[in-house]
Design an enzyme around this catalytic site. Structure first.
Site, PDB file in Angstrom:
ATOM      1  N   ARG A   1      -5.183   1.558  -0.687  1.00 31.86           N
ATOM      2  CA  ARG A   1      -5.033   1.166   0.882  1.00 31.86           C
ATOM      3  C   ARG A   1      -5.245  -0.053   1.303  1.00 31.86           C
ATOM      4  NH1 ARG A   1      -8.556   3.647   4.177  1.00 31.86           N
ATOM      5  NH2 ARG A   1      -7.041   3.507   5.786  1.00 31.86           N
ATOM      6  N   ASP A   2      -5.458  -1.029   0.478  1.00 36.19           N
ATOM      7  CA  ASP A   2      -5.506  -2.671   0.872  1.00 36.19           C
ATOM      8  C   ASP A   2      -4.820  -3.494  -0.283  1.00 36.19           C
ATOM      9  OD1 ASP A   2      -6.209  -4.491   2.404  1.00 36.19           O
ATOM     10  OD2 ASP A   2      -8.141  -4.718   1.679  1.00 36.19           O
ATOM     11  N   LEU A   3      -3.789  -3.223  -0.732  1.00 33.29           N
ATOM     12  CA  LEU A   3      -2.976  -3.953  -1.691  1.00 33.29           C
ATOM     13  C   LEU A   3      -2.379  -5.179  -1.071  1.00 33.29           C
ATOM     14  CD1 LEU A   3      -1.890  -4.436  -4.517  1.00 33.29           C
ATOM     15  CD2 LEU A   3       0.089  -2.847  -3.870  1.00 33.29           C
TER      16      LEU A   3
ATOM     17  N   ASN B   1      -5.787  -9.601  -3.079  1.00 32.15           N
ATOM     18  CA  ASN B   1      -6.651  -8.595  -3.871  1.00 32.15           C
ATOM     19  C   ASN B   1      -5.965  -8.114  -5.179  1.00 32.15           C
ATOM     20  OD1 ASN B   1      -8.544  -8.192  -1.863  1.00 32.15           O
ATOM     21  ND2 ASN B   1      -7.502  -6.293  -1.121  1.00 32.15           N
TER      22      ASN B   1
ATOM     23  N   SER C   1      -5.231  -4.058   5.479  1.00 32.03           N
ATOM     24  CA  SER C   1      -4.464  -5.515   6.186  1.00 32.03           C
ATOM     25  C   SER C   1      -3.345  -4.884   6.914  1.00 32.03           C
ATOM     26  CB  SER C   1      -4.376  -6.382   5.074  1.00 32.03           C
ATOM     27  OG  SER C   1      -5.590  -6.788   4.380  1.00 32.03           O
TER      28      SER C   1
END
Length: 208
Positions: A43-45, A49, A85
């Site tokens: 969920r935050d690739l 990261n 993001s």
């Protein structure tokens, strides 16, 4: 060492070769395959990261927004979950609840439900695939984002573009550097309907 974001910014041409993009895509998809097999949605690739270890291999970091799905269908319904993001979040996960500093304030008060998005979001592993596509798009298209940036603009306008506009793929300038195989891989990740997106394991079998 370092992260993918800084590595991209340090490049004079602001992009990666297709061979480099293929390597990054393969290792990211391998990591996502492992997570998805464990029932976890990252969920935050985003490039920030994605870290390179001392051997040049990929490591994903920051699992603060990761969710373990609690059903056989790989779905989790949440009325308040931040989608990660904003620029890398899939269209189905962008809600009016999302806050990105001060950028999202201008559409929190919108009366247009279509512009604001759903009040409940359906979290699926296909959201990670959209993020893969946005990240790869930036790697091969000189750091460009297909929907622009939130800097200096209304987040609601970007949300509207995500919701209503198909991703465009520049061709003339990049015809020699972006092969048809890579283009088809990008298209497989950036389909608006999550049911039509490839899985991480399917991306690993695509010819580019």
């Amino acid at each position: 060492g370092g992260d993918l974001y800084i590595t991209l910014k340090q490049r004079a041409e602001n992009c990666f070769s297709e061979a480099e993009t293929r390597f990054i895509a393969a290792e990211v998809c391998l990591a996502l395959c492992h997570l998805h097999d464990q029932g976890i949605i990252f969920r935050d690739l985003k490039p920030e990261n994605v870290m390179f270890d001392r051997f040049g291999h990929i490591r994903l970091i920051d699992f603060g927004l990761a969710h373990r799905v609690n059903s056989q269908e790989g779905k989790l319904l949440s009325p308040h979950a931040m989608p990660g993001s904003f620029q890398y979040s899939a269209p189905e996960n962008c809600t009016h609840k999302y806050q990105d500093g001060n950028a999202a304030d201008d559409y929190e008060d919108s009366n247009d439900e279509e512009e604001r998005g759903p009040t409940h979001i359906e979290l699926t592993m296909k959201a990670d695939i959209w993020s893969v596509g946005i990240m790869l798009y930036k790697l091969v298209y000189d750091g460009m984002h297909p929907y622009g940036t939130v800097s200096g603009g209304r987040t609601s306008k970007i949300f509207a573009l995500k919701s209503k506009s198909e991703v465009e793929f520049p061709s003339s300038k990049y015809s020699e550097s972006v092969s048809n195989g890579l283009l088809q891989t990008l298209k497989a990740t950036l389909r608006k309907d999550p049911r039509e997106r490839a899985t991480a394991s399917e991306l690993l079998t695509m010819a580019f």
